[in-house]
Design an enzyme around this catalytic site. Structure first.
Site, PDB file in Angstrom:
ATOM      1  N   TYR A   1      46.011  58.542   1.313  1.00  0.00           N
ATOM      2  CA  TYR A   1      46.309  57.913   2.618  1.00  0.00           C
ATOM      3  C   TYR A   1      47.081  58.854   3.541  1.00  0.00           C
ATOM      4  O   TYR A   1      46.910  58.824   4.766  1.00  0.00           O
ATOM      5  CB  TYR A   1      47.024  56.564   2.413  1.00  0.00           C
ATOM      6  CG  TYR A   1      46.037  55.523   1.956  1.00  0.00           C
ATOM      7  CD1 TYR A   1      45.941  55.184   0.599  1.00  0.00           C
ATOM      8  CD2 TYR A   1      45.131  54.957   2.848  1.00  0.00           C
ATOM      9  CE1 TYR A   1      44.976  54.290   0.163  1.00  0.00           C
ATOM     10  CE2 TYR A   1      44.162  54.061   2.412  1.00  0.00           C
ATOM     11  CZ  TYR A   1      44.077  53.736   1.079  1.00  0.00           C
ATOM     12  OH  TYR A   1      43.108  52.867   0.643  1.00  0.00           O
TER      13      TYR A   1
ATOM     14  N   ARG B   1      44.393  60.924   5.140  1.00  0.00           N
ATOM     15  CA  ARG B   1      43.640  60.157   6.146  1.00  0.00           C
ATOM     16  C   ARG B   1      44.515  59.913   7.367  1.00  0.00           C
ATOM     17  O   ARG B   1      44.034  59.941   8.504  1.00  0.00           O
ATOM     18  CB  ARG B   1      43.162  58.824   5.536  1.00  0.00           C
ATOM     19  CG  ARG B   1      42.026  59.020   4.538  1.00  0.00           C
ATOM     20  CD  ARG B   1      41.514  57.708   3.998  1.00  0.00           C
ATOM     21  NE  ARG B   1      40.894  56.908   5.046  1.00  0.00           N
ATOM     22  CZ  ARG B   1      40.553  55.619   4.866  1.00  0.00           C
ATOM     23  NH1 ARG B   1      40.812  55.024   3.705  1.00  0.00           N
ATOM     24  NH2 ARG B   1      39.975  54.947   5.835  1.00  0.00           N
TER      25      ARG B   1
ATOM     26  N   GLN C   1      37.411  46.629  11.096  1.00  0.00           N
ATOM     27  CA  GLN C   1      37.622  46.905   9.667  1.00  0.00           C
ATOM     28  C   GLN C   1      38.353  48.244   9.519  1.00  0.00           C
ATOM     29  O   GLN C   1      38.742  48.627   8.431  1.00  0.00           O
ATOM     30  CB  GLN C   1      36.282  46.974   8.928  1.00  0.00           C
ATOM     31  CG  GLN C   1      35.479  45.691   9.010  1.00  0.00           C
ATOM     32  CD  GLN C   1      34.075  45.889   8.495  1.00  0.00           C
ATOM     33  OE1 GLN C   1      33.806  45.815   7.288  1.00  0.00           O
ATOM     34  NE2 GLN C   1      33.158  46.155   9.402  1.00  0.00           N
ATOM     35  N   ASN C   2      38.505  48.948  10.644  1.00  0.00           N
ATOM     36  CA  ASN C   2      39.073  50.292  10.607  1.00  0.00           C
ATOM     37  C   ASN C   2      40.595  50.236  10.496  1.00  0.00           C
ATOM     38  O   ASN C   2      41.230  49.326  11.029  1.00  0.00           O
ATOM     39  CB  ASN C   2      38.678  51.076  11.866  1.00  0.00           C
ATOM     40  CG  ASN C   2      37.171  51.247  11.962  1.00  0.00           C
ATOM     41  OD1 ASN C   2      36.461  51.099  10.958  1.00  0.00           O
ATOM     42  ND2 ASN C   2      36.681  51.495  13.149  1.00  0.00           N
TER      43      ASN C   2
ATOM     44  N   ASP D   1      42.298  52.909  11.486  1.00  0.00           N
ATOM     45  CA  ASP D   1      42.845  53.834  12.495  1.00  0.00           C
ATOM     46  C   ASP D   1      43.318  53.019  13.707  1.00  0.00           C
ATOM     47  O   ASP D   1      43.029  51.828  13.816  1.00  0.00           O
ATOM     48  CB  ASP D   1      41.777  54.878  12.906  1.00  0.00           C
ATOM     49  CG  ASP D   1      40.564  54.265  13.600  1.00  0.00           C
ATOM     50  OD1 ASP D   1      39.421  54.509  13.147  1.00  0.00           O
ATOM     51  OD2 ASP D   1      40.752  53.529  14.586  1.00  0.00           O
TER      52      ASP D   1
ATOM     53  N   HIS E   1      41.606  45.031   7.771  1.00  0.00           N
ATOM     54  CA  HIS E   1      41.933  45.804   6.570  1.00  0.00           C
ATOM     55  C   HIS E   1      43.241  46.577   6.726  1.00  0.00           C
ATOM     56  O   HIS E   1      43.486  47.533   5.980  1.00  0.00           O
ATOM     57  CB  HIS E   1      40.781  46.761   6.217  1.00  0.00           C
ATOM     58  CG  HIS E   1      39.520  46.027   5.872  1.00  0.00           C
ATOM     59  ND1 HIS E   1      38.282  46.639   5.834  1.00  0.00           N
ATOM     60  CD2 HIS E   1      39.294  44.729   5.565  1.00  0.00           C
ATOM     61  CE1 HIS E   1      37.368  45.734   5.506  1.00  0.00           C
ATOM     62  NE2 HIS E   1      37.959  44.566   5.350  1.00  0.00           N
TER      63      HIS E   1
ATOM     64  N   GLY F   1      29.035  50.144  14.379  1.00  0.00           N
ATOM     65  CA  GLY F   1      29.667  51.071  13.441  1.00  0.00           C
ATOM     66  C   GLY F   1      29.974  50.501  12.082  1.00  0.00           C
ATOM     67  O   GLY F   1      30.841  51.007  11.371  1.00  0.00           O
ATOM     68  N   THR F   2      29.247  49.437  11.686  1.00  0.00           N
ATOM     69  CA  THR F   2      29.496  48.895  10.350  1.00  0.00           C
ATOM     70  C   THR F   2      28.185  48.617   9.633  1.00  0.00           C
ATOM     71  O   THR F   2      27.227  48.114  10.207  1.00  0.00           O
ATOM     72  CB  THR F   2      30.358  47.617  10.381  1.00  0.00           C
ATOM     73  OG1 THR F   2      30.512  47.133   9.033  1.00  0.00           O
ATOM     74  CG2 THR F   2      29.772  46.524  11.256  1.00  0.00           C
ATOM     75  N   SER F   3      28.195  48.942   8.315  1.00  0.00           N
ATOM     76  CA  SER F   3      26.987  48.728   7.493  1.00  0.00           C
ATOM     77  C   SER F   3      26.923  47.296   6.986  1.00  0.00           C
ATOM     78  O   SER F   3      25.960  46.901   6.331  1.00  0.00           O
ATOM     79  CB  SER F   3      27.031  49.683   6.293  1.00  0.00           C
ATOM     80  OG  SER F   3      28.193  49.367   5.493  1.00  0.00           O
TER      81      SER F   3
HETATM   82  N1  APR Z   1      27.918  55.402  16.012  1.00  0.00           N
HETATM   83  C1  APR Z   1      27.707  54.129  15.567  1.00  0.00           C
HETATM   84  N2  APR Z   1      27.536  53.813  14.252  1.00  0.00           N
HETATM   85  C2  APR Z   1      27.574  54.839  13.379  1.00  0.00           C
HETATM   86  C3  APR Z   1      27.784  56.186  13.761  1.00  0.00           C
HETATM   87  C4  APR Z   1      27.950  56.445  15.146  1.00  0.00           C
HETATM   88  N3  APR Z   1      28.146  57.697  15.605  1.00  0.00           N
HETATM   89  N4  APR Z   1      27.765  56.960  12.630  1.00  0.00           N
HETATM   90  C5  APR Z   1      27.560  56.117  11.592  1.00  0.00           C
HETATM   91  N5  APR Z   1      27.436  54.847  12.038  1.00  0.00           N
HETATM   92  C6  APR Z   1      27.218  53.621  11.272  1.00  0.00           C
HETATM   93  C7  APR Z   1      26.389  53.783  10.013  1.00  0.00           C
HETATM   94  O1  APR Z   1      24.997  53.756  10.327  1.00  0.00           O
HETATM   95  C8  APR Z   1      26.830  52.556   9.221  1.00  0.00           C
HETATM   96  O2  APR Z   1      26.113  51.400   9.627  1.00  0.00           O
HETATM   97  O3  APR Z   1      28.475  53.166  10.835  1.00  0.00           O
HETATM   98  C9  APR Z   1      28.300  52.404   9.646  1.00  0.00           C
HETATM   99  C10 APR Z   1      29.269  52.935   8.599  1.00  0.00           C
HETATM  100  O4  APR Z   1      29.192  52.106   7.476  1.00  0.00           O
HETATM  101  P1  APR Z   1      30.310  52.254   6.346  1.00  0.00           P
HETATM  102  O5  APR Z   1      30.526  53.687   6.055  1.00  0.00           O
HETATM  103  O6  APR Z   1      29.924  51.302   5.240  1.00  0.00           O
HETATM  104  O7  APR Z   1      31.649  51.749   7.038  1.00  0.00           O
HETATM  105  P2  APR Z   1      32.133  50.246   7.232  1.00  0.00           P
HETATM  106  O8  APR Z   1      30.990  49.329   7.466  1.00  0.00           O
HETATM  107  O9  APR Z   1      33.206  50.273   8.248  1.00  0.00           O
HETATM  108  O10 APR Z   1      32.806  49.895   5.797  1.00  0.00           O
HETATM  109  C11 APR Z   1      33.403  48.629   5.681  1.00  0.00           C
HETATM  110  O11 APR Z   1      34.196  49.251   3.494  1.00  0.00           O
HETATM  111  O12 APR Z   1      35.141  50.787   2.099  1.00  0.00           O
HETATM  112  C12 APR Z   1      35.393  49.683   2.852  1.00  0.00           C
HETATM  113  O13 APR Z   1      37.488  49.091   3.705  1.00  0.00           O
HETATM  114  C13 APR Z   1      36.413  49.958   3.916  1.00  0.00           C
HETATM  115  O14 APR Z   1      36.556  48.966   6.107  1.00  0.00           O
HETATM  116  C14 APR Z   1      35.685  49.626   5.207  1.00  0.00           C
HETATM  117  C15 APR Z   1      34.568  48.710   4.748  1.00  0.00           C
END
Ligand code: APR
Length: 231
Positions: free
Chosen positions: A53, A56, A86-87, A89, A104, A170-172
Site C-alpha cells: 500500500y 500504491r 471502487q477506486n 485513489d 473500498h 472503468g470497471t470490469s
Molecule cells: N478507460 C476506461 N476503461 C478502461 C481503461 C481506460 N483507459 N483501461 C482499462 N479500462 C477498463 C477495463 O476494460 C476493465 O473493464 O477498466 C476495467 C478495469 O477492470 P478491473 O481491473 O477489474 O478493475 P475494477 O473493476 O475497478 O476492479 C474492481 O476489484 O480487486 C478489486 O478492490 C479492487 O476495486 C477493485 C475491484
C-alpha cells in the site's frame, strides 16, 4: 435538478498512470490477493501488506486527474452528481468532484486495525510499521479488503435506485457487492457504459461507448451538459 450517478473503477485512473487489476500487467498479475489484500495477509506478513500500500500510495500521489475526472466534476454545474467509486485513489476529489463515495476506502487515510471506524490522514506516502491508533493498535491502510464488509453499499444502492441517469466507466464488474449496484438502477433509466472493453450487463436501456475514459467520458459529459437538465 436531475440526478446522475456514476460508478467508476480502476479504468478511469488508468490514463493517469495507475494500474488496473485485471488488464494485462494489472496489479493482480504482480501480487496474489491473498498475500496483500485480506485480513489474513496482515496477520501473516504485515511488512508486505504495508509495502504494497505504501508503493500504491506513492503512485497515487504522483498521479494527476485526467480529462475523465475533470469532465465528471463539470457535470455538477447542471446535475446533482454522486460518484460511487471502487477506486482507493483521490483523483475524483482532485479533479473537482465534491460528492464521492469510496466503496473500498481511500489509500490516503489509515485506519485502526481493531476499529475500522477510527481513521486518520496519512501525511506523505509512507505509513510506518510503528504507527498506532489512539487505542494503541497498529494502523493499516483505510481500504476494504476481500472478505471484509463494504459499509457504504446500502447507501450506494439507495442512491442508484434514485438515479435519473447512470454512467458506468472503468470497471470490469468482476467484484461484488459493487458490481451488483447496476441492478438497483430502474429499467427506464439510461445507463451509459464507457470502456474500451464493455463489460457484459443484462440491463435494458444501455448505451455502449467503446472508448477509453479520457475520450468517451468528456464526449458524454458534453452531450449531457447540452441537454435540458431541469426537472
Ligand atoms: N478507460 C476506461 N476503461 C478502461 C481503461 C481506460 N483507459 N483501461 C482499462 N479500462 C477498463 C477495463 O476494460 C476493465 O473493464 O477498466 C476495467 C478495469 O477492470 P478491473 O481491473 O477489474 O478493475 P475494477 O473493476 O475497478 O476492479 C474492481 O476489484 O480487486 C478489486 O478492490 C479492487 O476495486 C477493485 C475491484
Amino acid at each position: 435538478m436531475k440526478k446522475i450517478v456514476i460508478l467508476t473503477g480502476a479504468g478511469i485512473s488508468a490514463e493517469s498512470g495507475l494500474k488496473t487489476f485485471r488488464d494485462s500487467d494489472g496489479l493482480w498479475e504482480g501480487y496474489n490477493i491473498e498475500d496483500v489484500a485480506t485480513p489474513g495477509a496482515l496477520r501473516r506478513n504485515p511488512q508486505l501488506v504495508q509495502h504494497f500500500y505504501n508503493e500504491r500510495r506513492k503512485s497515487v500521489l504522483e498521479a494527476k486527474p485526467n480529462a475523465a475526472h475533470y469532465a465528471l466534476a463539470a457535470l455538477e454545474e447542471k446535475y446533482e452528481v454522486t460518484i460511487i467509486t471502487q477506486n482507493i485513489d483521490d483523483l475524483h476529489e482532485r479533479g473537482g468532484s465534491t460528492n464521492v463515495i469510496h466503496l473500498h476506502g481511500i489509500i490516503t487515510r489509515s485506519q485502526s486495525s481493531i476499529n475500522p471506524g477510527l481513521t486518520y490522514p496519512i501525511n506523505g506516502w509512507e505509513l510506518g510499521m510503528d504507527e498506532v491508533c489512539e487505542l494503541g493498535s497498529p494502523l493499516r491502510a483505510h481500504v476494504v479488503w476481500f472478505g471484509e464488509d463494504v459499509p457504504m453499499i446500502e447507501t450506494a444502492a439507495k442512491i442508484c435506485a434514485k438515479a435519473d441517469i447512470f454512467i458506468l466507466t472503468g470497471t470490469s464488474l468482476a467484484v461484488y457487492p459493487a458490481a451488483g449496484l447496476i441492478n438497483y438502477v430502474p429499467n427506464y433509466v439510461p445507463k451509459y457504459i464507457v470502456d474500451p472493453n464493455i463489460p457484459h450487463v443484462r440491463q435494458t436501456n444501455v448505451i455502449k461507448v467503446q472508448e477509453k475514459a479520457s475520450v468517451g467520458v468528456p464526449e458524454l459529459v458534453n452531450q449531457l451538459l447540452n441537454l435540458d437538465a431541469t426537472g
